[in-house]
Design a protein around this motif. Structure first.
Motif: not given
Length: 283
Positions: A138-147, A110-113, A91-99
Motif C-alpha cells: 500500500d504506497p498511500v498508507n505505507e504498509a506491506v504484507g505477505l501471505a 504462531q498459527d499464522t499464514d 497477524h498485524i506485526v507491531t514493533e514489538d514483534d520485530s525479529g
C-alpha cells in the motif's frame, strides 16, 4: 515480462529473485524470493534452505537467513516470521514483534499464514516449497504484507483476509493496493484429486469476469485435475478489490525448476524451503 528477476551473475552469498518493479520505486521497499542456491545447508536441503521445520540443522538455517539479510542490506534482527499452518489467519506485526521467529520456531508468530505491517524497519518473511507467495504493498498508507497460500489457504481466500486486515488496520483502499504472486508450482505440474477439485470449482464459480473455470482447473481422464493456483489467487486478489493492472504474477514453476527452487511435490517431501520477503526501510 517476468516480475521476479533472478540475478544469475550473483556468485557469493544468497542467490535471490528480486521483485524489481517494487524495489525500484524509490520508496525504500525491498521484496523478493530466495532460490535454493548460495547457502550452507547440505543433503536434501542444499543449499539455501530457509525452513526450520524440515529436518535441517537449525544453525545452518539461521546462517542462510543471515545471508538473505546481508544480501539485501538489512539487519538480521529485523527478520520476522510465523509458524505457518495452512490457515487464513492474519497477524498485524507491531514493533514489538520485530525479529520473532528469526532463529527459532518457538519465538515465531504462531498459527499464522499472513503478516501485515506499517512499521518501517521490520522485514516480513514466509516459507515455501510449491505453495503460492502473495505480496501486498500500500504506497498511500505505507504498509506491506505477505501471505502463504497452499490450496487450503487459497480455498479460504487468504488474499481477501489479508486485504480486509489492511483495510481495518491501516485504512488501505484496495483500489490503490499493489499485489504480486511469486514463484510457485504451476498448472503444468500441480495435479489434485476429487475433494480439492470440488473446493476449487466452488470457489472459482464465484469469480466475476474471470477466465473459464476449465482454464484454471483442467480435468484429466483419470478423474483428477491440473490446478492453476497462481491464477486462482490472482482472481481472489481482484475479488478483494485490487485492480488487475496492479497485480504482478510470476511464471516460475517450482516443480519444473528443481535446479533452482525447492519443490515438495517434485522432490517427494525431501527438500528445503524458499523464503518470500518484504519490508520498508527506515527513513
Amino acid at each position: 515480462m517476468e516480475p521476479f528477476v533472478w540475478d544469475q551473475a550473483e556468485r557469493e552469498g544468497a542467490s535471490l529473485m528480486r521483485l524489481e518493479a517494487w524495489n525500484d520505486t524509490g520508496a525504500g521497499i525491498t521484496a523478493g524470493f530466495t532460490t535454493r542456491l548460495g547457502g550452507v545447508s547440505g543433503g536434501h536441503w542444499s543449499s539455501l534452505n530457509m525452513g526450520l521445520h524440515v529436518g535441517d540443522r537449525d544453525e545452518d538455517v539461521v546462517a542462510n537467513r543471515q545471508r538473505l539479510a546481508q544480501a539485501i542490506g538489512w539487519p538480521f534482527a529485523a527478520f520476522t516470521s510465523a509458524e505457518q499452518v495452512h490457515s487464513d489467519n492474519v497477524h498485524i506485526v507491531t514493533e514489538d514483534d520485530s525479529g520473532r521467529g528469526r532463529d527459532s520456531r518457538q519465538s515465531a508468530l504462531q498459527d499464522t499464514d499472513a503478516l501485515v505491517t506499517n512499521i518501517r524497519g521490520v522485514l516480513l518473511a514466509s516459507f515455501y516449497a510449491d505453495c503460492v507467495p502473495l505480496y501486498f504493498y500500500d504506497p498511500v498508507n505505507e504498509a506491506v504484507g505477505l501471505a502463504h497460500a497452499g490450496w487450503k489457504g487459497t480455498a479460504s481466500e487468504i488474499a481477501c483476509r489479508t486485504v480486509e486486515t489492511m483495510q481495518r488496520a491501516f485504512g488501505t483502499d484496495p483500489a490503490q493496493l499493489h499485489g504480486a504472486i511469486g514463484p510457485a508450482i504451476g498448472i503444468c505440474c500441480y495435479e489434485v484429486d476429487g475433494p480439492v477439485i470440488g473446493r476449487m470449482e466452488a470457489l472459482c464459480s464465484g469469480f466475476a469476469d474471470a477466465p473459464p473455470i476449465d482454464s484454471m482447473i483442467r480435468r484429466t481422464e483419470e478423474g483428477k485435475a491440473m490446478l492453476d493456483l497462481k491464477e486462482i489467487n490472482r482472481q481472489i486478489m481482484i475479488k478483494a478489490g485490487i485492480l488487475p493492472t496492479h497485480i504482478e504474477i510470476s511464471s516460475w514453476c517450482t516443480s519444473c525448476r528443481t535446479d533452482l527452487l525447492f519443490s515438495h511435490r517434485a522432490e517427494r517431501g525431501n527438500t528445503g524451503r524458499m523464503a518470500s520477503w518484504i519490508g520498508m526501510e527506515k527513513r
